[in-house]
Design a protein around this motif. Sequence first.
Motif, mmCIF file in Angstrom:
data_model
loop_
_atom_site.group_PDB
_atom_site.id
_atom_site.type_symbol
_atom_site.label_atom_id
_atom_site.label_comp_id
_atom_site.label_asym_id
_atom_site.label_seq_id
_atom_site.Cartn_x
_atom_site.Cartn_y
_atom_site.Cartn_z
ATOM 1 N N TYR A 64 -36.394 11.354 0.089
ATOM 2 C CA TYR A 64 -36.893 11.753 -1.227
ATOM 3 C C TYR A 64 -35.970 11.232 -2.325
ATOM 4 O O TYR A 64 -34.761 11.112 -2.129
ATOM 5 N N ALA A 68 -35.034 17.918 -5.888
ATOM 6 C CA ALA A 68 -36.226 18.644 -6.353
ATOM 7 C C ALA A 68 -37.477 18.130 -5.631
ATOM 8 O O ALA A 68 -38.342 18.931 -5.245
ATOM 9 N N ASP A 69 -37.571 16.821 -5.424
ATOM 10 C CA ASP A 69 -38.713 16.261 -4.688
ATOM 11 C C ASP A 69 -38.702 16.749 -3.236
ATOM 12 O O ASP A 69 -39.744 17.098 -2.678
ATOM 13 N N GLU A 71 -37.329 19.544 -2.083
ATOM 14 C CA GLU A 71 -37.695 20.959 -2.046
ATOM 15 C C GLU A 71 -39.172 21.177 -2.391
ATOM 16 O O GLU A 71 -39.791 22.103 -1.879
ATOM 17 N N SER A 72 -39.743 20.327 -3.225
ATOM 18 C CA SER A 72 -41.172 20.434 -3.539
ATOM 19 C C SER A 72 -42.019 20.168 -2.289
ATOM 20 O O SER A 72 -43.021 20.856 -2.056
ATOM 21 N N ALA A 73 -41.595 19.191 -1.480
ATOM 22 C CA ALA A 73 -42.306 18.915 -0.227
ATOM 23 C C ALA A 73 -42.186 20.097 0.736
ATOM 24 O O ALA A 73 -43.165 20.499 1.381
ATOM 25 N N LEU A 75 -41.665 23.211 -0.162
ATOM 26 C CA LEU A 75 -42.437 24.288 -0.775
ATOM 27 C C LEU A 75 -43.934 24.136 -0.481
ATOM 28 O O LEU A 75 -44.618 25.117 -0.168
ATOM 29 N N GLU A 76 -44.427 22.913 -0.536
ATOM 30 C CA GLU A 76 -45.833 22.648 -0.222
ATOM 31 C C GLU A 76 -46.146 23.096 1.219
ATOM 32 O O GLU A 76 -47.168 23.729 1.486
ATOM 33 N N ARG A 79 -46.171 26.927 1.416
ATOM 34 C CA ARG A 79 -47.401 27.477 0.834
ATOM 35 C C ARG A 79 -48.595 27.259 1.753
ATOM 36 O O ARG A 79 -49.476 28.116 1.839
ATOM 37 N N THR A 98 -35.876 24.778 -7.103
ATOM 38 C CA THR A 98 -37.304 24.735 -6.771
ATOM 39 C C THR A 98 -37.669 25.871 -5.814
ATOM 40 O O THR A 98 -38.628 26.617 -6.056
ATOM 41 N N LEU A 99 -36.910 26.024 -4.739
ATOM 42 C CA LEU A 99 -37.191 27.094 -3.767
ATOM 43 C C LEU A 99 -36.724 28.449 -4.281
ATOM 44 O O LEU A 99 -37.384 29.469 -4.046
ATOM 45 N N ALA A 102 -39.424 29.796 -6.576
ATOM 46 C CA ALA A 102 -40.664 30.120 -5.867
ATOM 47 C C ALA A 102 -40.504 31.349 -4.960
ATOM 48 O O ALA A 102 -41.467 32.085 -4.732
#
Length: 189
Positions: A64, A68-69, A71-73, A75-76, A79, A98-99, A102
């Motif tokens: 990544y 942040a990218d 952690e966004s992956a 997080l996805e 979810r 990011t996490l 959330a």
Amino acid sequence: MTKPKIAVFASGSGSNYQAIFEAIEKGELICDLALLITDQPSAKVIEKAQDNNTAYAAFQLSDYATKADFESAVLEQLRSYKVDWIILAGYMRLIGPTLLQAYERKIINIHPSLLPAFPGLDAIGQAFQAGVKVTGVTIHYVDEGMDTGKIIAQEPVRISSNSNKQHLQEQIQRIEHQLYPETIQQVIT
């Protein structure tokens, strides 16, 4: 009533993941272990997850552009499994904003010392080098610092004069494997 869904984050052998899985199997921990997340695609914990039919995902930060990218992956993925709680079990990476945003106050960590003493890597080695007579296990909420979140539970471990690092690690792990599932149960219900 639906059971809370947890994701275990681990980077290594997965002994605490296994203890959590077994506590769920015995009915001592009432939740669904929805997912294992690792940041090490070759971690031994993946074999344990496969043996236990736990869904898992491996993410490497180097894949990544930014943390942040990364952690966004993650997080996805969390979810998509409708995860309620993140349980860190030997996860060797600091959790970022990011996490943390959330899952505010929904991320728990275990650490092999009596925090605030000996935060960070090799807490058992740090305790030995310092020559302390007592160390232990701490379970705490995760915040932006390294092992600085609000303490939930602690249990001391005496260091005998004839103890070595390996023996102390075994003592600490025995306590971790009992205390962590018990504490998770108290926190998530």
